[in-house]
Design a protein around this motif. Structure first.
Motif, PDB file in Angstrom:
ATOM      1  N   GLY A  78       2.178   5.023  -0.764  1.00  0.00           N
ATOM      2  CA  GLY A  78       2.199   3.422  -0.992  1.00  0.00           C
ATOM      3  C   GLY A  78       0.961   2.928  -0.030  1.00  0.00           C
ATOM      4  N   PRO A  79       0.723   1.523  -0.172  1.00  0.00           N
ATOM      5  CA  PRO A  79      -0.046   0.823   0.684  1.00  0.00           C
ATOM      6  C   PRO A  79      -0.261   1.217   2.062  1.00  0.00           C
ATOM      7  N   GLY A  80      -1.379   1.653   2.755  1.00  0.00           N
ATOM      8  CA  GLY A  80      -1.143   2.072   3.975  1.00  0.00           C
ATOM      9  C   GLY A  80      -1.697   3.617   4.115  1.00  0.00           C
ATOM     10  N   LEU A  81      -2.091   4.199   3.024  1.00  0.00           N
ATOM     11  CA  LEU A  81      -2.375   5.646   3.250  1.00  0.00           C
ATOM     12  C   LEU A  81      -3.911   5.808   3.675  1.00  0.00           C
ATOM     13  N   ILE A  82      -4.453   4.785   3.162  1.00  0.00           N
ATOM     14  CA  ILE A  82      -6.081   4.803   3.156  1.00  0.00           C
ATOM     15  C   ILE A  82      -6.319   4.509   4.634  1.00  0.00           C
ATOM     16  N   ASP A 116       6.557  -2.526   9.073  1.00  0.00           N
ATOM     17  CA  ASP A 116       6.388  -3.928   9.383  1.00  0.00           C
ATOM     18  C   ASP A 116       5.289  -4.591   8.978  1.00  0.00           C
ATOM     19  N   LYS A 117       4.340  -3.944   8.134  1.00  0.00           N
ATOM     20  CA  LYS A 117       3.166  -4.431   7.850  1.00  0.00           C
ATOM     21  C   LYS A 117       3.253  -5.284   6.462  1.00  0.00           C
ATOM     22  N   LYS A 118       2.786  -6.400   6.308  1.00  0.00           N
ATOM     23  CA  LYS A 118       2.863  -7.081   5.139  1.00  0.00           C
ATOM     24  C   LYS A 118       1.455  -7.004   4.241  1.00  0.00           C
ATOM     25  N   TRP A 119       1.685  -6.746   3.078  1.00  0.00           N
ATOM     26  CA  TRP A 119       0.638  -6.709   2.105  1.00  0.00           C
ATOM     27  C   TRP A 119       0.675  -7.820   1.007  1.00  0.00           C
ATOM     28  N   TYR A 120      -0.647  -8.390   0.587  1.00  0.00           N
ATOM     29  CA  TYR A 120      -0.553  -9.473  -0.331  1.00  0.00           C
ATOM     30  C   TYR A 120      -0.747  -8.788  -1.493  1.00  0.00           C
ATOM     31  N   PHE A 121       0.607  -9.041  -2.297  1.00  0.00           N
ATOM     32  CA  PHE A 121       0.858  -8.337  -3.485  1.00  0.00           C
ATOM     33  C   PHE A 121       0.487  -9.445  -4.744  1.00  0.00           C
ATOM     34  N   ILE A 122      -0.293  -8.982  -5.681  1.00  0.00           N
ATOM     35  CA  ILE A 122      -0.641  -9.813  -6.897  1.00  0.00           C
ATOM     36  C   ILE A 122       0.225  -8.946  -8.152  1.00  0.00           C
ATOM     37  N   PRO A 123       1.075  -9.665  -8.654  1.00  0.00           N
ATOM     38  CA  PRO A 123       1.644  -9.111  -9.759  1.00  0.00           C
ATOM     39  C   PRO A 123       0.840  -9.164 -11.085  1.00  0.00           C
ATOM     40  N   LEU A 124       1.107  -8.139 -12.124  1.00  0.00           N
ATOM     41  CA  LEU A 124       0.103  -8.190 -13.218  1.00  0.00           C
ATOM     42  C   LEU A 124       1.023  -7.796 -14.349  1.00  0.00           C
ATOM     43  N   VAL A 125       2.351  -8.165 -14.301  1.00  0.00           N
ATOM     44  CA  VAL A 125       3.364  -8.198 -15.263  1.00  0.00           C
ATOM     45  C   VAL A 125       4.292  -9.442 -15.112  1.00  0.00           C
ATOM     46  N   LYS A 126       4.774  -9.693 -16.237  1.00  0.00           N
ATOM     47  CA  LYS A 126       5.667 -11.039 -16.226  1.00  0.00           C
ATOM     48  C   LYS A 126       7.023 -10.631 -16.743  1.00  0.00           C
ATOM     49  N   GLY A 167       2.336 -13.024  -3.115  1.00  0.00           N
ATOM     50  CA  GLY A 167       2.649 -13.205  -1.513  1.00  0.00           C
ATOM     51  C   GLY A 167       2.569 -12.097  -0.877  1.00  0.00           C
ATOM     52  N   ASP A 168       2.948 -12.277   0.288  1.00  0.00           N
ATOM     53  CA  ASP A 168       2.899 -11.098   1.318  1.00  0.00           C
ATOM     54  C   ASP A 168       4.356 -10.645   1.148  1.00  0.00           C
ATOM     55  N   TYR A 169       4.297  -8.987   1.067  1.00  0.00           N
ATOM     56  CA  TYR A 169       5.565  -8.223   1.027  1.00  0.00           C
ATOM     57  C   TYR A 169       5.451  -7.018   1.975  1.00  0.00           C
ATOM     58  N   SER A 170       6.533  -6.477   2.725  1.00  0.00           N
ATOM     59  CA  SER A 170       6.403  -5.113   3.246  1.00  0.00           C
ATOM     60  C   SER A 170       6.761  -4.254   2.113  1.00  0.00           C
ATOM     61  N   ILE A 171       6.412  -2.822   2.448  1.00  0.00           N
ATOM     62  CA  ILE A 171       6.300  -1.732   1.302  1.00  0.00           C
ATOM     63  C   ILE A 171       7.613  -1.537   0.876  1.00  0.00           C
ATOM     64  N   VAL A 172       8.962  -1.891   1.687  1.00  0.00           N
ATOM     65  CA  VAL A 172      10.293  -1.681   1.159  1.00  0.00           C
ATOM     66  C   VAL A 172      10.947  -2.843   0.565  1.00  0.00           C
ATOM     67  N   GLU A 173      10.263  -3.820   0.447  1.00  0.00           N
ATOM     68  CA  GLU A 173      10.991  -5.091  -0.196  1.00  0.00           C
ATOM     69  C   GLU A 173      10.811  -5.136  -1.549  1.00  0.00           C
TER      70      GLU A 173
END
Length: 456
Positions: A78-82, A116-126, A167-173
């Motif tokens: 998930g996000p946070g590996l790099i 606890d870190k929040k990532w700004y998620f941008i959806p590509l589906v609906k 919006g902002d979400y953690s990797i477990v939300e």
């Protein structure tokens, strides 16, 4: 799946034999002792399990408890590996340093990716879209140069019932609901199981390393597999550092497998300072480090190899060209030899286990240029380069010979060239590449004289 608590029957270095554990599977994670050290079952005989422990076993004694988990050894994806620095079982070393100082304390437990870190998620589906495994749900900007696509996990197909707004979400939300199943940005994948793909393609494009003798004389293809054997002081580590820094890879994963800690420190220091000429950003913005150095438990060398290749496949599935460097597979083989000896298995050549070649094959064969899973046409590649450290520069030893049967490009480093300060000390008579015919068409578009000049 077993949840039955067993007890230690015998301790032999990194190996623990436990009894009264019923229903345990091979390669299941088992927590050992009161400190719940991470281990993996590598053999099961009735109600006894042979456990390979990935932490220091000093202080364990007969009668101490063991706790089967019912889960295989898995990587968090998930996000946070790099930009991360992990040990062989994906514990983040900077976080551990803050908790326990400069030495890794036994039994310390930290999640690989921050919750606890929040990532700004941008959806590509609906809602209403039909998706299959591997499709992109959305993305986050993991670093300034890496766009991290959130994929439908393997095995999940269906209609998008709900997707999170931008919006902002953690990797477990939860960020989506597909066919009644909630999906978050976090995936877990067993490190010993290759990730699925649609089709493995024959490599056609060269993997440009920035090193002239490789790119011109002995080209490596995207999705290829290569080995760099050489005696002490011939420049294996420096060559691998150079390829990692200057190659055209989108993502680089560097595994320090049983090598010296100062080499890892040097690589980390330079990656933080160096600027990527393609992006103008630090090299660390597209890199992952797995630091499993020589002073860490030998058993964890195997875990670090399979962890690294799993992370590589994950980014390959996003359509990236990934480079995985392992320095050195010989140290992993030496760990296998030690474990095999403690198991009292019938030894093969020079004391290495009879299954040495098959274990190396499990690693190298996960390279490739593939059509990824997903409804859209997408390709990605995982290129593997592994250093080999033959004692006395003797290329006839078992690890080098087993590796030669698996790889398609060999960059043999020469002691005499190295002593004459001829770097990289790639011997042009011993080295070879079986990718020449694959990449000739690509090179001919750059220069129609490529084949003629190379043959000259």
């Amino acid at each position: 799946m077993s949840t039955h608590k067993g007890t230690i029957y015998r301790v032999s270095g990194p190996l623990v034999i436990a009894e009264n554990v019923r229903g345990v599977s091979v390669y299941e994670v088992i927590e050992v002792g009161e400190e719940r050290l991470i281990g993996e079952a590598i053999g099961v005989e009735g109600d006894k399990a042979i456990i390979q422990v990935y932490e220091d076993t000093t202080g364990l004694k007969v009668g101490d408890p063991v706790y089967p988990t019912g889960q295989p050894l898995s990587a968090e994806l998930g996000p946070g590996l790099i930009k991360s620095i992990f040990d062989g079982i994906q514990r983040p070393l900077p976080v551990i340093e803050a908790l326990s100082g400069i030495f890794v304390r036994k039994g310390v437990r930290v999640t690989p990716l921050p919750r606890d870190k929040k990532w700004y998620f941008i959806p590509l589906v609906k809602p209403g879209d039909k998706v299959i495994e591997g499709d992109f749900i959305g993305y986050v900007n993991e670093t300034e140069v890496v766009k991290h696509y959130i994929m439908v996990p393997p095995g999940i197909n269906g209609i998008i019932e709900w997707v999170a707004s931008e919006g902002d979400y953690s990797i477990v939300e939860p960020i989506a609901k597909i066919g009644g199943k909630e999906v978050s940005m976090l995936q877990k994948w067993p490190v010993r199981r290759p990730r699925p793909y649609k089709e493995k393609l024959e490599p056609r494009e060269p993997f440009i390393t920035g090193i002239r003798v490789i790119d011109f004389l002995f080209p490596l293809a995207k999705g290829g597999k290569a080995a760099v054997p050489g005696g002490f002081g011939t420049g294996k580590t420096v060559l691998l550092h150079t390829v990692t820094k200057w190659s055209e890879a989108d993502i680089t994963i560097y595994i320090g497998c049983g090598e010296r800690g100062n080499e890892m420190a040097d690589a980390l220091n330079s990656f933080i300072k160096l600027i990527d000429p393609k992006t103008g950003k630090p090299m660390m913005e597209r890199s992952i480090f797995i630091a499993n150095t020589s002073n860490m438990p030998v058993a964890a060398r195997e875990a670090s190899i399979f962890l690294g290749v799993t992370l590589g496949e994950y980014y390959r599935d996003m359509g990236y060209n990934v480079l995985l460097v392992a320095d050195s597979t010989s140290r992993w083989a030496e760990a296998m030899r030690e474990i095999s000896g403690r198991l009292e298995e019938l030894p093969g050549e020079e004391g290495f286990p009879a299954y040495l070649a098959s274990r190396l094959a499990q690693f190298y064969e996960r390279s490739g240029y593939v059509k990824t899973i997903g409804s859209t046409e997408r390709t990605g590649s995982l290129t593997i380069m592994g250093a080999v450290s033959p004692p006395g520069a003797d290329f006839s030893e078992p690890v080098t010979q087993s590796t030669l049967r698996l790889i398609r490009a060999l960059y043999a480093l020469d002691v005499n060239l190295a002593y004459r300060r001829h770097y990289p000390s790639i011997n042009w008579l011993t080295s070879f590449s079986l990718y020449v015919d694959n990449v000739t068409e690509w090179w001919s578009k750059i220069s129609h004289e490529y084949s003629y000049l190379r043959e000259r």
